[in-house]
Design a protein around this motif. Sequence first.
Motif, PDB file in Angstrom:
ATOM      1  N   TYR A 134       0.830  -1.207   0.000  1.00 57.97           N
ATOM      2  CA  TYR A 134       0.000   0.000   0.000  1.00 57.97           C
ATOM      3  C   TYR A 134       0.863   1.256   0.000  1.00 57.97           C
ATOM      4  O   TYR A 134       0.561   2.229  -0.705  1.00 57.97           O
ATOM      5  CB  TYR A 134      -0.939   0.014   1.208  1.00 57.97           C
ATOM      6  CG  TYR A 134      -1.922   1.147   1.173  1.00 57.97           C
ATOM      7  CD1 TYR A 134      -3.147   1.011   0.514  1.00 57.97           C
ATOM      8  CD2 TYR A 134      -1.614   2.383   1.747  1.00 57.97           C
ATOM      9  CE1 TYR A 134      -4.049   2.070   0.453  1.00 57.97           C
ATOM     10  CE2 TYR A 134      -2.503   3.440   1.682  1.00 57.97           C
ATOM     11  CZ  TYR A 134      -3.716   3.280   1.034  1.00 57.97           C
ATOM     12  OH  TYR A 134      -4.598   4.337   0.966  1.00 57.97           O
ATOM     13  N   ASP A 135       1.941   1.242   0.772  1.00 61.32           N
ATOM     14  CA  ASP A 135       2.799   2.431   0.873  1.00 61.32           C
ATOM     15  C   ASP A 135       3.371   2.815  -0.492  1.00 61.32           C
ATOM     16  O   ASP A 135       3.392   4.001  -0.859  1.00 61.32           O
ATOM     17  CB  ASP A 135       3.945   2.190   1.856  1.00 61.32           C
ATOM     18  CG  ASP A 135       3.486   2.181   3.301  1.00 61.32           C
ATOM     19  OD1 ASP A 135       2.339   2.612   3.552  1.00 61.32           O
ATOM     20  OD2 ASP A 135       4.261   1.749   4.175  1.00 61.32           O
ATOM     21  N   ARG A 136       3.822   1.822  -1.255  1.00 62.82           N
ATOM     22  CA  ARG A 136       4.407   2.139  -2.562  1.00 62.82           C
ATOM     23  C   ARG A 136       3.329   2.535  -3.565  1.00 62.82           C
ATOM     24  O   ARG A 136       3.561   3.386  -4.422  1.00 62.82           O
ATOM     25  CB  ARG A 136       5.239   0.962  -3.074  1.00 62.82           C
ATOM     26  CG  ARG A 136       6.557   0.816  -2.308  1.00 62.82           C
ATOM     27  CD  ARG A 136       7.471  -0.225  -2.909  1.00 62.82           C
ATOM     28  NE  ARG A 136       7.800   0.030  -4.298  1.00 62.82           N
ATOM     29  CZ  ARG A 136       8.631   0.979  -4.715  1.00 62.82           C
ATOM     30  NH1 ARG A 136       9.212   1.791  -3.841  1.00 62.82           N
ATOM     31  NH2 ARG A 136       8.878   1.131  -5.997  1.00 62.82           N
ATOM     32  N   LEU A 137       2.165   1.930  -3.477  1.00 62.87           N
ATOM     33  CA  LEU A 137       1.062   2.340  -4.341  1.00 62.87           C
ATOM     34  C   LEU A 137       0.700   3.801  -4.076  1.00 62.87           C
ATOM     35  O   LEU A 137       0.507   4.584  -5.020  1.00 62.87           O
ATOM     36  CB  LEU A 137      -0.158   1.450  -4.096  1.00 62.87           C
ATOM     37  CG  LEU A 137      -1.438   1.841  -4.832  1.00 62.87           C
ATOM     38  CD1 LEU A 137      -1.246   1.752  -6.349  1.00 62.87           C
ATOM     39  CD2 LEU A 137      -2.591   0.948  -4.384  1.00 62.87           C
ATOM     40  N   TYR A 138       0.633   4.168  -2.810  1.00 61.85           N
ATOM     41  CA  TYR A 138       0.298   5.552  -2.468  1.00 61.85           C
ATOM     42  C   TYR A 138       1.401   6.505  -2.915  1.00 61.85           C
ATOM     43  O   TYR A 138       1.128   7.623  -3.387  1.00 61.85           O
ATOM     44  CB  TYR A 138       0.055   5.680  -0.962  1.00 61.85           C
ATOM     45  CG  TYR A 138      -0.346   7.075  -0.533  1.00 61.85           C
ATOM     46  CD1 TYR A 138      -1.448   7.704  -1.112  1.00 61.85           C
ATOM     47  CD2 TYR A 138       0.379   7.770   0.423  1.00 61.85           C
ATOM     48  CE1 TYR A 138      -1.819   8.986  -0.735  1.00 61.85           C
ATOM     49  CE2 TYR A 138       0.022   9.046   0.809  1.00 61.85           C
ATOM     50  CZ  TYR A 138      -1.081   9.647   0.221  1.00 61.85           C
ATOM     51  OH  TYR A 138      -1.438  10.925   0.590  1.00 61.85           O
ATOM     52  N   LYS A 139       2.642   6.052  -2.819  1.00 64.10           N
ATOM     53  CA  LYS A 139       3.765   6.879  -3.275  1.00 64.10           C
ATOM     54  C   LYS A 139       3.661   7.129  -4.773  1.00 64.10           C
ATOM     55  O   LYS A 139       3.862   8.255  -5.257  1.00 64.10           O
ATOM     56  CB  LYS A 139       5.079   6.182  -2.935  1.00 64.10           C
ATOM     57  CG  LYS A 139       6.304   7.080  -2.971  1.00 64.10           C
ATOM     58  CD  LYS A 139       7.512   6.364  -2.372  1.00 64.10           C
ATOM     59  CE  LYS A 139       8.710   7.284  -2.281  1.00 64.10           C
ATOM     60  NZ  LYS A 139       9.880   6.597  -1.673  1.00 64.10           N
ATOM     61  N   CYS A 141       0.908   7.108  -6.504  1.00 58.35           N
ATOM     62  CA  CYS A 141      -0.214   8.050  -6.670  1.00 58.35           C
ATOM     63  C   CYS A 141       0.230   9.480  -6.397  1.00 58.35           C
ATOM     64  O   CYS A 141      -0.175  10.412  -7.111  1.00 58.35           O
ATOM     65  CB  CYS A 141      -1.365   7.669  -5.739  1.00 58.35           C
ATOM     66  SG  CYS A 141      -2.292   6.211  -6.236  1.00 58.35           S
ATOM     67  N   SER A 142       1.049   9.657  -5.388  1.00 60.03           N
ATOM     68  CA  SER A 142       1.518  11.007  -5.041  1.00 60.03           C
ATOM     69  C   SER A 142       2.311  11.621  -6.196  1.00 60.03           C
ATOM     70  O   SER A 142       2.111  12.802  -6.547  1.00 60.03           O
ATOM     71  CB  SER A 142       2.389  10.957  -3.780  1.00 60.03           C
ATOM     72  OG  SER A 142       1.653  10.501  -2.679  1.00 60.03           O
ATOM     73  N   ASN A 145      -0.012  12.370  -9.096  1.00 58.69           N
ATOM     74  CA  ASN A 145      -0.815  13.554  -8.753  1.00 58.69           C
ATOM     75  C   ASN A 145      -0.025  14.849  -8.944  1.00 58.69           C
ATOM     76  O   ASN A 145      -0.602  15.905  -9.236  1.00 58.69           O
ATOM     77  CB  ASN A 145      -1.296  13.443  -7.309  1.00 58.69           C
ATOM     78  CG  ASN A 145      -2.404  14.425  -6.986  1.00 58.69           C
ATOM     79  OD1 ASN A 145      -3.412  14.480  -7.689  1.00 58.69           O
ATOM     80  ND2 ASN A 145      -2.220  15.206  -5.935  1.00 58.69           N
ATOM     81  N   ILE A 176      -6.085   3.626  -9.557  1.00 60.06           N
ATOM     82  CA  ILE A 176      -5.469   4.959  -9.590  1.00 60.06           C
ATOM     83  C   ILE A 176      -6.436   5.976 -10.195  1.00 60.06           C
ATOM     84  O   ILE A 176      -6.551   7.113  -9.713  1.00 60.06           O
ATOM     85  CB  ILE A 176      -4.128   4.904 -10.365  1.00 60.06           C
ATOM     86  CG1 ILE A 176      -3.108   4.079  -9.575  1.00 60.06           C
ATOM     87  CG2 ILE A 176      -3.593   6.311 -10.632  1.00 60.06           C
ATOM     88  CD1 ILE A 176      -1.859   3.721 -10.354  1.00 60.06           C
ATOM     89  N   THR A 179      -8.912   6.977  -7.690  1.00 56.47           N
ATOM     90  CA  THR A 179      -8.305   7.803  -6.653  1.00 56.47           C
ATOM     91  C   THR A 179      -8.008   9.213  -7.146  1.00 56.47           C
ATOM     92  O   THR A 179      -8.307  10.209  -6.454  1.00 56.47           O
ATOM     93  CB  THR A 179      -6.994   7.155  -6.167  1.00 56.47           C
ATOM     94  OG1 THR A 179      -7.269   5.827  -5.703  1.00 56.47           O
ATOM     95  CG2 THR A 179      -6.367   7.959  -5.034  1.00 56.47           C
TER      96      THR A 179
END
Length: 266
Positions: A134-139, A141-142, A145, A176, A179
Motif C-alpha cells: 500500500y505504501d508504494r502504491l500511495y507513493k 499516486c503522489s 498527482n 489509480i 483515486t
Amino acid sequence: MDKALRKRINGIKLFLMDMDGTVYVGGRKIPGAFEALDVLRSKGKSICYVTNNSSKSNPSYVARLASMGVYINENELYTSAQATCRYLSTKQQGKKVFLLATEDVANEFRRYGIPLTESDPDIVVICFDTSLSYDRLYKACSFINEGKLYIASHPDNNCPAEGCPMPDVGSFIQMIKATLGKEPDIIIGKPYSGMAEAIVEKYGFARKEIAMVGDRLYTDILFGVDNGFNSILVLSGETTPDMLASSGIRPTLVLDSFKDILEYID
C-alpha cells in the motif's frame, strides 16, 4: 477450407505467442500447444513468446518454461516490461523512474541502464507488481498527482490463474483512476503500438508475415488487428464464442486450441 485463408496462414513467418491462456494456464500445459510449435519450427517458422505479464523478467520466464520441459533462448521471448524498457531507453533516455514492479523486473530495468529512484522521479511506471504494498502504491499516486509522466506496462485487467484470476495492471490503473481521476499517459504492451514497433524492429519481418496468437480479444487480437499483423484467437483461455460474437473484433482465424493450427499448415 478457404484456400485464400490457408495461403495467408502458410505465409506467416513469425508466430507471436501469448502465454497465459494460450500455451498454459498456471503451471498446466494446454494439450498439444507446445507440440504444434515444435512442428512449426520444423517447417522453418520463427516463434516468439510475447506476454503482457510484467511480473517476471525475460530470464525468469525462460526458466519457468524450462521447468515445464520447454526449452527456448532469451531471444524467443519478449515481455511488456522489456518493451517498456526499450521505450524508456530510446525515447526517455536518462529520465529517472519510480517503478512499481517486482525486484526481478526492477533488475531487468537496471540491466537496460534505466535510472530508478524513490524520490523526485521524472516518470512513474506501473508494472504487474505481485509484491505490491500500500505504501508504494500511495507513493506512486503522489507522484502521478504531481503531474509526473505516467506509464503502464500493459492494460490487462487480470492474469489467468488456476481457481481465481489475479488482479493485473489494468486493475491498478482503475484503482489509480478512481483515486486521482487520471489514466496513464502511455501504455506500452498489447494492443498498443509501442509493443508492435519493438517486435518489428527486433525481428525484421514484414507485418503481413507476423501473426499474434492469443486468448484475449482486447489485448492479443486487437494487437494484431490494430498493428497490421495477422491475428489468431484461441478459445483455450479467457474468450468464449459469445464474447467474440458480441465484440466486433474479427480475428484472421479462430481455433479451439492452438494445436488446431496444424490443419492450416502445409
